[in-house]
Design an enzyme around this catalytic site. Structure first.
Site, PDB file in Angstrom:
ATOM      1  N   ASN A 187      55.923  75.232  25.708  1.00 38.46           N
ATOM      2  CA  ASN A 187      54.757  75.322  24.826  1.00 38.46           C
ATOM      3  C   ASN A 187      53.954  74.037  25.020  1.00 38.46           C
ATOM      4  OD1 ASN A 187      52.933  75.410  22.731  1.00 38.46           O
ATOM      5  ND2 ASN A 187      54.470  75.238  21.094  1.00 38.46           N
ATOM      6  N   SER A 211      62.503  69.328  19.722  1.00 40.81           N
ATOM      7  CA  SER A 211      63.036  68.132  20.395  1.00 40.81           C
ATOM      8  C   SER A 211      64.092  68.437  21.456  1.00 40.81           C
ATOM      9  CB  SER A 211      63.581  67.129  19.372  1.00 40.81           C
ATOM     10  OG  SER A 211      62.510  66.625  18.575  1.00 40.81           O
ATOM     11  N   GLY A 249      58.489  71.916  23.607  1.00 44.20           N
ATOM     12  CA  GLY A 249      57.151  71.352  23.473  1.00 44.20           C
ATOM     13  C   GLY A 249      56.970  70.172  24.401  1.00 44.20           C
ATOM     14  N   GLY A 250      57.086  68.963  23.843  1.00 42.55           N
ATOM     15  CA  GLY A 250      56.815  67.731  24.579  1.00 42.55           C
ATOM     16  C   GLY A 250      57.433  67.661  25.966  1.00 42.55           C
TER      17      GLY A 250
HETATM   18  P1  PGA Z   1      59.008  69.735  20.716  1.00 38.61           P
HETATM   19  O1  PGA Z   1      58.199  71.016  20.214  1.00 38.61           O
HETATM   20  O2  PGA Z   1      59.906  70.199  21.846  1.00 38.61           O
HETATM   21  O3  PGA Z   1      57.957  68.767  21.186  1.00 38.61           O
HETATM   22  O4  PGA Z   1      59.793  69.230  19.564  1.00 38.61           O
HETATM   23  C1  PGA Z   1      58.785  72.279  20.178  1.00 38.61           C
HETATM   24  C2  PGA Z   1      57.780  73.289  19.681  1.00 38.61           C
HETATM   25  O5  PGA Z   1      57.003  72.962  18.779  1.00 38.61           O
HETATM   26  O6  PGA Z   1      57.715  74.428  20.174  1.00 38.61           O
END
Ligand code: PGA
Length: 260
Positions: A8, A215, A236-237
């Site tokens: 994402n 995360s 995400g990140g």
């Molecule tokens: P993150 O985001 O991996 O940066 O924590 C996950 C998400 O919001 O889908």
């Protein structure tokens, strides 16, 4: 079932950087020398078409990357300035669309009913919605996780959801972008709950993919993805870094903690 690792990208990337990132991932996926999970990329709406083109160009044999988007409107078309319909996403080559991400629930006031109507639109357009649920930190601290998950799962899934046409992502809000994750038993408990709720309302849930999100990175992926009932990740990140994203893909067990 084949696990799914979905990136994402959120509101990140410009045209050139998105193309480069997609190219790098698509080439790695196509060149994989052993079985790897299904990989999906969900760029911002304005970049979906360009990323789709890159994926298509890279698809010269080997495993291909699936295209996804981050949101859709419940309606097929009409006077909805700035929105994107599930049908347009399908037309651009998408297979998946994320709905009900906690950032959309928070930033745009999306309710379970909104999310349900978006997931229904995704189904009608022939897309697989990745329906996100997850508790806030305050809700977890108050011992309300189970109740919140039950309410969100019941309210966000359309009646026509099946294990084949829907993916669910468990994303504790407090774990998103914070570097904190629940413990493996905490993740397993929620995944088991979601699968049981799904089975009650929608029938067979053995083949349902329930992703963990929040995360996930290369360094914790093996542990998180081996948790009972976890069938992949919504990332995400770390999905913006091709090296770390690839580590996550490689860390995903092919028969994940999977079964109910
Ligand atoms: P993150 O985001 O991996 O940066 O924590 C996950 C998400 O919001 O889908």
């Amino acid at each position: 079932m084949t696990p799914l690792i979905a990136g994402n990208w959120k509101m990140n990337g410009l045209l050139a950087s998105a193309r480069t990132l997609a190219e790098t991932i698509a080439a790695k996926v196509a060149g994989a020398t052993r079985a790897i999970p299904e990989v999906a990329l969900c760029p911002p709406a304005a970049l979906v078409h360009a990323v789709g083109q890159v994926i298509e160009q890279q698809a010269k044999g080997g495993q291909t990357v699936a295209l996804g988007a981050q949101d859709c409107h419940p309606k097929e078309k009409g006077a909805h300035t700035g929105d994107t319909s599930a049908w347009l996403l399908k037309d651009m080559g998408c297979r998946y669309v994320i709905v009900g991400h906690s950032e959309r629930r928070a930033d745009h006031g999306e309710t379970d009913a909104t999310v349900q109507s978006k997931a229904a639109a995704a189904h009608a357009a022939g897309l697989i919605p990745i329906v996100c649920v997850g508790e806030t930190e305050a809700e977890r601290d108050r011992g309300e996780t189970e109740a919140v998950i039950a309410r969100q799962v019941a309210g966000s899934l359309p009646a026509a959801a099946t294990a084949a046409n829907t993916v669910i992502a468990y994303e504790p809000v407090w774990a998103i972008g914070t570097g904190r994750t629940p413990t493996v038993p905490e993740i397993a408990a929620v995944h088991t709950q979601i699968r049981a709720l799904f089975a009650q309302r929608h029938g067979a849930a053995d083949g349902l993919r329930i992703l963990y999100g929040g995360s996930v990175k290369g360094s914790n992926a093996a542990e998180v993805l081996a948790a009972k009932g976890v069938n992949g990740a919504l990332v995400g990140g770390a999905s913006l870094d091709p090296v770390d994203f690839w580590r996550i893909i490689e860390a995903c067990p092919m028969s994940p903690g999977g079964a109910p």
